[in-house]
Design a protein around this motif. Structure first.
Motif, PDB file in Angstrom:
ATOM      1  N   ARG A   1       0.715  -1.235  -0.060  1.00 20.71           N
ATOM      2  CA  ARG A   1      -0.029  -0.004   0.106  1.00 20.71           C
ATOM      3  C   ARG A   1       0.923   1.154   0.103  1.00 20.71           C
ATOM      4  O   ARG A   1       1.702   1.360   0.931  1.00 20.71           O
ATOM      5  CB  ARG A   1      -0.954  -0.039   1.084  1.00 20.71           C
TER       6      ARG A   1
ATOM      7  N   ALA B   1      -1.518   9.619   2.425  1.00 25.29           N
ATOM      8  CA  ALA B   1      -2.760   9.225   2.840  1.00 25.29           C
ATOM      9  C   ALA B   1      -3.271   9.774   4.180  1.00 25.29           C
ATOM     10  O   ALA B   1      -2.313  10.041   4.962  1.00 25.29           O
ATOM     11  CB  ALA B   1      -2.745   7.699   3.134  1.00 25.29           C
TER      12      ALA B   1
ATOM     13  N   GLU C   1     -10.181   9.442   7.508  1.00 24.41           N
ATOM     14  CA  GLU C   1     -11.212  10.192   7.081  1.00 24.41           C
ATOM     15  C   GLU C   1     -11.558  11.404   7.548  1.00 24.41           C
ATOM     16  O   GLU C   1     -11.549  11.427   8.808  1.00 24.41           O
ATOM     17  CB  GLU C   1     -12.400   9.148   6.957  1.00 24.41           C
TER      18      GLU C   1
ATOM     19  N   ARG D   1      -6.003  19.665  -1.942  1.00 26.84           N
ATOM     20  CA  ARG D   1      -6.599  18.405  -2.184  1.00 26.84           C
ATOM     21  C   ARG D   1      -5.767  18.064  -3.592  1.00 26.84           C
ATOM     22  O   ARG D   1      -5.886  18.602  -4.434  1.00 26.84           O
ATOM     23  CB  ARG D   1      -8.048  18.351  -2.398  1.00 26.84           C
TER      24      ARG D   1
ATOM     25  N   VAL E   1      -5.610  11.294  -6.459  1.00 28.30           N
ATOM     26  CA  VAL E   1      -5.783  10.604  -5.044  1.00 28.30           C
ATOM     27  C   VAL E   1      -6.435  11.432  -3.917  1.00 28.30           C
ATOM     28  O   VAL E   1      -6.818  10.771  -2.796  1.00 28.30           O
ATOM     29  CB  VAL E   1      -4.197  10.141  -4.322  1.00 28.30           C
TER      30      VAL E   1
ATOM     31  N   HIS F   1      -9.660  12.374  -3.848  1.00 30.49           N
ATOM     32  CA  HIS F   1     -11.102  11.976  -3.793  1.00 30.49           C
ATOM     33  C   HIS F   1     -11.178  10.705  -2.777  1.00 30.49           C
ATOM     34  O   HIS F   1     -11.933  10.185  -2.027  1.00 30.49           O
ATOM     35  CB  HIS F   1     -11.617  11.384  -5.145  1.00 30.49           C
ATOM     36  N   ARG F   2      -9.790  10.126  -2.509  1.00 31.29           N
ATOM     37  CA  ARG F   2      -9.763   9.119  -1.569  1.00 31.29           C
ATOM     38  C   ARG F   2      -9.141   9.368  -0.108  1.00 31.29           C
ATOM     39  O   ARG F   2      -8.805   8.657   0.834  1.00 31.29           O
ATOM     40  CB  ARG F   2      -8.906   8.089  -2.058  1.00 31.29           C
ATOM     41  N   GLY F   3      -9.073  11.064  -0.045  1.00 26.36           N
ATOM     42  CA  GLY F   3      -8.811  11.428   1.259  1.00 26.36           C
ATOM     43  C   GLY F   3      -7.357  11.747   1.538  1.00 26.36           C
ATOM     44  O   GLY F   3      -7.088  12.262   2.609  1.00 26.36           O
ATOM     45  N   TRP F   4      -6.769  11.560   0.418  1.00 27.78           N
ATOM     46  CA  TRP F   4      -5.151  11.944   0.560  1.00 27.78           C
ATOM     47  C   TRP F   4      -5.199  13.537   0.673  1.00 27.78           C
ATOM     48  O   TRP F   4      -5.905  14.187  -0.028  1.00 27.78           O
ATOM     49  CB  TRP F   4      -4.277  11.399  -0.702  1.00 27.78           C
TER      50      TRP F   4
END
Length: 108
Positions: free
Chosen positions: A34, A55, A58, A74, A78, A80-83
């Motif tokens: 990961r 990363a 949430e 933002r 990535v 949109h995945r909270g990174w």
């Protein structure tokens, strides 16, 4: 490579089980399979300044951007995945280390 990459690399590789890879021409750090941090010493797309993507748990991305939009953003792909993106122009290295540690835990 830049001093930014050297410093980020040292912080990431000091963590257990971390490996470094090259993705899109820049260092990407993984815990196992990961990814948890990618550093962009010369910027990426519209963000033409040194920064990293990491990363984040949430809700943290939004909170950090709201609290300090000059430091956090933002990132594309990535985000949109909270990174969260972290500007490394004049970094607070203690904060950067905390973001990296949090990203590492997220990847566990």
């Amino acid at each position: 490579m830049s001093d930014v990459v050297t410093r980020v690399r040292a912080l990431c590789l000091a963590l257990a089980g971390v490996t470094e890879h090259v993705s899109h021409g820049t260092p990407l750090f993984k815990r196992g399979k990961r990814a948890f941090v990618q550093v962009w010493p010369d910027g990426h797309h519209q963000n033409r300044f040194p920064h990293l993507w990491c990363a984040a748990p949430e809700g943290v991305q939004e909170l950090l951007i709201e609290q300090d939009p000059r430091t956090y953003f933002r990132p594309p792909y990535v985000g949109h995945r909270g990174w969260v993106g972290v500007v490394l122009t004049d970094p607070d290295w203690q904060d950067v280390e905390e973001r990296i540690d949090s990203a590492y835990e997220r990847a566990g």
